[in-house]
Scaffold this motif. Sequence first.
Motif, PDB file in Angstrom:
ATOM      1  N   ILE A   1       0.819  -1.213   0.000  1.00 27.93           N
ATOM      2  CA  ILE A   1       0.000   0.000   0.000  1.00 27.93           C
ATOM      3  C   ILE A   1       0.854   1.266   0.000  1.00 27.93           C
ATOM      4  N   LEU A   2       1.821   1.363   0.891  1.00 23.83           N
ATOM      5  CA  LEU A   2       2.640   2.580   0.949  1.00 23.83           C
ATOM      6  C   LEU A   2       3.443   2.800  -0.334  1.00 23.83           C
ATOM      7  N   PRO A   3       4.009   1.746  -0.961  1.00 19.50           N
ATOM      8  CA  PRO A   3       4.706   1.980  -2.239  1.00 19.50           C
ATOM      9  C   PRO A   3       3.800   2.507  -3.353  1.00 19.50           C
ATOM     10  N   LEU A   4       2.479   2.341  -3.231  1.00 18.01           N
ATOM     11  CA  LEU A   4       1.551   2.889  -4.216  1.00 18.01           C
ATOM     12  C   LEU A   4       1.339   4.387  -4.034  1.00 18.01           C
ATOM     13  N   ARG A   5       1.818   4.933  -2.926  1.00 22.03           N
ATOM     14  CA  ARG A   5       1.760   6.379  -2.620  1.00 22.03           C
ATOM     15  C   ARG A   5       0.333   6.918  -2.675  1.00 22.03           C
ATOM     16  N   PRO A   6      -0.536   6.383  -1.833  1.00 27.37           N
ATOM     17  CA  PRO A   6      -1.925   6.868  -1.852  1.00 27.37           C
ATOM     18  C   PRO A   6      -2.038   8.285  -1.317  1.00 27.37           C
ATOM     19  N   ALA A   7      -2.991   9.033  -1.880  1.00 30.71           N
ATOM     20  CA  ALA A   7      -3.295  10.362  -1.346  1.00 30.71           C
ATOM     21  C   ALA A   7      -4.043  10.256  -0.025  1.00 30.71           C
ATOM     22  N   ALA A   8      -4.793   9.171   0.133  1.00 27.23           N
ATOM     23  CA  ALA A   8      -5.524   8.940   1.387  1.00 27.23           C
ATOM     24  C   ALA A   8      -5.619   7.433   1.611  1.00 27.23           C
ATOM     25  N   LEU A   9      -5.564   7.043   2.882  1.00 29.27           N
ATOM     26  CA  LEU A   9      -5.602   5.620   3.253  1.00 29.27           C
ATOM     27  C   LEU A   9      -6.604   5.431   4.376  1.00 29.27           C
ATOM     28  N   PHE A  10      -7.493   4.455   4.210  1.00 30.13           N
ATOM     29  CA  PHE A  10      -8.505   4.158   5.221  1.00 30.13           C
ATOM     30  C   PHE A  10      -8.404   2.687   5.619  1.00 30.13           C
ATOM     31  N   ASP A  11      -8.444   2.432   6.918  1.00 30.54           N
ATOM     32  CA  ASP A  11      -8.408   1.079   7.468  1.00 30.54           C
ATOM     33  C   ASP A  11      -9.825   0.708   7.891  1.00 30.54           C
ATOM     34  N   ALA A  12     -10.384  -0.312   7.269  1.00 31.92           N
ATOM     35  CA  ALA A  12     -11.762  -0.705   7.569  1.00 31.92           C
ATOM     36  C   ALA A  12     -11.950  -1.039   9.041  1.00 31.92           C
ATOM     37  N   ALA A  13     -10.901  -1.486   9.720  1.00 29.02           N
ATOM     38  CA  ALA A  13     -11.023  -1.843  11.131  1.00 29.02           C
ATOM     39  C   ALA A  13     -11.440  -0.660  11.995  1.00 29.02           C
ATOM     40  N   ASP A  14     -11.192   0.556  11.522  1.00 30.46           N
ATOM     41  CA  ASP A  14     -11.563   1.741  12.303  1.00 30.46           C
ATOM     42  C   ASP A  14     -13.074   1.914  12.391  1.00 30.46           C
ATOM     43  N   ALA A  15     -13.819   1.257  11.513  1.00 30.52           N
ATOM     44  CA  ALA A  15     -15.280   1.360  11.553  1.00 30.52           C
ATOM     45  C   ALA A  15     -15.930   0.154  12.221  1.00 30.52           C
ATOM     46  N   ARG A  16     -15.124  -0.731  12.747  1.00 32.08           N
ATOM     47  CA  ARG A  16     -15.654  -1.945  13.364  1.00 32.08           C
ATOM     48  C   ARG A  16     -16.217  -1.648  14.747  1.00 32.08           C
ATOM     49  N   ARG A  17     -17.148  -2.480  15.149  1.00 32.82           N
ATOM     50  CA  ARG A  17     -17.673  -2.376  16.514  1.00 32.82           C
ATOM     51  C   ARG A  17     -16.575  -2.701  17.513  1.00 32.82           C
TER      52      ARG A  17
ATOM     53  N   LEU B   1     -24.548 -14.636  10.672  1.00 30.06           N
ATOM     54  CA  LEU B   1     -24.410 -13.181  10.645  1.00 30.06           C
ATOM     55  C   LEU B   1     -23.703 -12.718   9.382  1.00 30.06           C
ATOM     56  N   PRO B   2     -24.097 -11.568   8.832  1.00 37.26           N
ATOM     57  CA  PRO B   2     -23.309 -10.956   7.764  1.00 37.26           C
ATOM     58  C   PRO B   2     -22.133 -10.194   8.356  1.00 37.26           C
ATOM     59  N   LEU B   3     -21.098 -10.002   7.568  1.00 34.05           N
ATOM     60  CA  LEU B   3     -19.943  -9.252   8.070  1.00 34.05           C
ATOM     61  C   LEU B   3     -20.343  -7.837   8.464  1.00 34.05           C
ATOM     62  N   ALA B   4     -21.326  -7.250   7.789  1.00 30.64           N
ATOM     63  CA  ALA B   4     -21.751  -5.878   8.095  1.00 30.64           C
ATOM     64  C   ALA B   4     -22.210  -5.734   9.541  1.00 30.64           C
ATOM     65  N   ALA B   5     -22.701  -6.838  10.151  1.00 33.65           N
ATOM     66  CA  ALA B   5     -23.157  -6.769  11.538  1.00 33.65           C
ATOM     67  C   ALA B   5     -22.022  -6.473  12.511  1.00 33.65           C
ATOM     68  N   PHE B   6     -20.772  -6.684  12.088  1.00 31.55           N
ATOM     69  CA  PHE B   6     -19.623  -6.458  12.956  1.00 31.55           C
ATOM     70  C   PHE B   6     -19.144  -5.001  12.904  1.00 31.55           C
ATOM     71  N   PHE B   7     -19.830  -4.187  12.121  1.00 31.34           N
ATOM     72  CA  PHE B   7     -19.417  -2.790  11.946  1.00 31.34           C
ATOM     73  C   PHE B   7     -20.445  -1.830  12.534  1.00 31.34           C
ATOM     74  N   ASP B   8     -19.946  -0.726  13.045  1.00 34.14           N
ATOM     75  CA  ASP B   8     -20.781   0.319  13.633  1.00 34.14           C
ATOM     76  C   ASP B   8     -21.351   1.186  12.516  1.00 34.14           C
ATOM     77  N   PRO B   9     -22.672   1.274  12.373  1.00 26.02           N
ATOM     78  CA  PRO B   9     -23.259   2.043  11.258  1.00 26.02           C
ATOM     79  C   PRO B   9     -22.799   3.500  11.219  1.00 26.02           C
ATOM     80  N   ALA B  10     -22.681   4.124  12.388  1.00 30.51           N
ATOM     81  CA  ALA B  10     -22.269   5.533  12.410  1.00 30.51           C
ATOM     82  C   ALA B  10     -20.816   5.678  11.954  1.00 30.51           C
ATOM     83  N   LYS B  11     -19.954   4.769  12.399  1.00 29.84           N
ATOM     84  CA  LYS B  11     -18.551   4.821  11.988  1.00 29.84           C
ATOM     85  C   LYS B  11     -18.411   4.533  10.491  1.00 29.84           C
TER      86      LYS B  11
END
Length: 593
Positions: free
Chosen positions: A68-84, A109-119
């Motif tokens: 990921i870092l060698p691709l030099r992204p302008a922005a990077l988001f970690d899906a774990a930050d939105a997890r419950r 359960l669907p994977l979406a159930a493990f995530f906080d809707p607001a996050k």
Amino acid sequence: MSTADNNSQYDKFPEVAIAGRYHEAWQGWPQVVAALQEALAAQPRQKTVLVVECYHGVAQQELLKALILPLRPAALFDAADARRSTAEIEALIAGDLTDDPVFGRRSSLPLAAFFDPAKCAQMQQAIAAVSHGLVVVAGTGAALMADGDLLVYADLARWEIQQRFRRGELGNYGADNARADLLSRYKRAFFIDWRVLDRHKVPLLQRADFLLDTHQAGSPRLVSGAALHAGLRQVARQPFRVVPFFDPGVWGGQWMKHQFDLDPAAANYAWCFDCVPEENSLLMRFGDVRVEIPALDLVLLYPQPLLGDAAYARFGAEFPIRFDLLDTVGGQNLSLQVHPTLPYIRQQFGMAYTQDESYYLLAAEPDAGVCLGVKTGTRPDEMMAALAQAAQGEGRFDDARFINRFPARRHDHFLIPAGTVHCAGAGSVVLEISATPYLFTFKLWDWGRLGLDGRPRPLHLHHGGNVIDWQRDTDWVTRELVNRVEPVAAGPGWQEERTGLHPSQFIETRRHWFSVPVLHHTDGRVNVLNLIEGEEAVVESPSGSFAPFVVHFAETFIIPAAVGAYRIRPCGRSLGQRLGTLKAWVREEETPC
């Protein structure tokens, strides 16, 4: 690699060479990064969103630093930050996980159930707010945050996940438990993580631009989605093997170590899992690049040509037959055990079918034996009381008083329908043929042993006592379950025999003895075979629809339903010798009147 004294030909790393000129596979981080940079450069947008979805267990830090870092992204988001939170996830899964130390219920359960809707909403808004450059969204659940202009799916087989569990590198999804005991992590993965993630991965793999093989640290392999699907379509229409794996056990033996040229320094090898697509890997070679994926991906993505229409309608995208080897030569008895009956496993664990099985003897020492069924006249209350006393350390269970023991010789076949008490004794190599909900083994007695971790192995007397069929006594077992061999057909140089399984089981098995080519047909059903006698044979297509496929003694191989007609003949060092195969398939389901 060293060569065993017996010059074993057993292939521990079988692969499928994918036909055609594919240039869409890359190996090593520099090539992988360059391939993705080229794909990203082809996107005619000011803003490009790259989604890197990960099966739980993928090494996230390596992915970040090397890709990921060698691709030099302008922005990077970690899906774990939105997890419950961990506490919220534990509350969410508690009903399926249960308080039982070994068994639970398979989560729906669907994977979406493990995530906080607001996050999630906050992260989605932040992704949308970036106006220029490369945006990377990565991690398990990344595809829930953004559809992406490019999708990379980073995959990993369950067997490698278990190795990372054992090394203390990995906890469960949404948990901080990498140092928890292995059994609890495996249980949670089996009932929760893998069920949730497998459902999540199917639509993603169907449309992924790339699959990233992350099995070997520092040596990734990338394959385009188009090449991946071309390879899987080929595999689903030809004979193939999955990558076997070997594991030690408290009762393990020495036969496989020498027969298969395994690590001589290992204390023992108890299991060889040679056909468990839920956990095994599948190797596909695209030119010079060998890509390893979970064999389960084939089952999930191409179930109908693999399984056949009838089996797919009955079991869904699950491979219903398991072949594995149990080695007790120079080892000990397995635990005395029983598998749940169909009504019990449905009611207690939400499973659609149970673990009917059989033991086929590939090798046996003179004093080898198999425990099977209760002795005639056994009183259930007395036997269960004796088991409970032994479990409390109040002496040893008197198995000779309650349990039948039959002598076991090479090529004997013992049938074990669910509800039958059983145990393979020391001094044998068993080809275990069974249905696949393999976690559901109720141990009744373990001969007073500790496990390899130094702890007592769990017993399950409550469950076991609820499912033992006490009518399966000496007379019944002898008549119904021991060497039920029935001639089916014969010709010059060949003979076919029906060896089971019991009418209550859904797997049919046939044994073929042959010294000449023998024609088989899948009849629209997946076939699983093992070469039980002879050094090597070749599987051919009468119409030339697939390349000749060579198998060796004790190797298990899969013939997809779509293959149709196939021929097996002796080859190489087996020319002029009598060979044997044992073949299994799913019987047709009876239709009620």
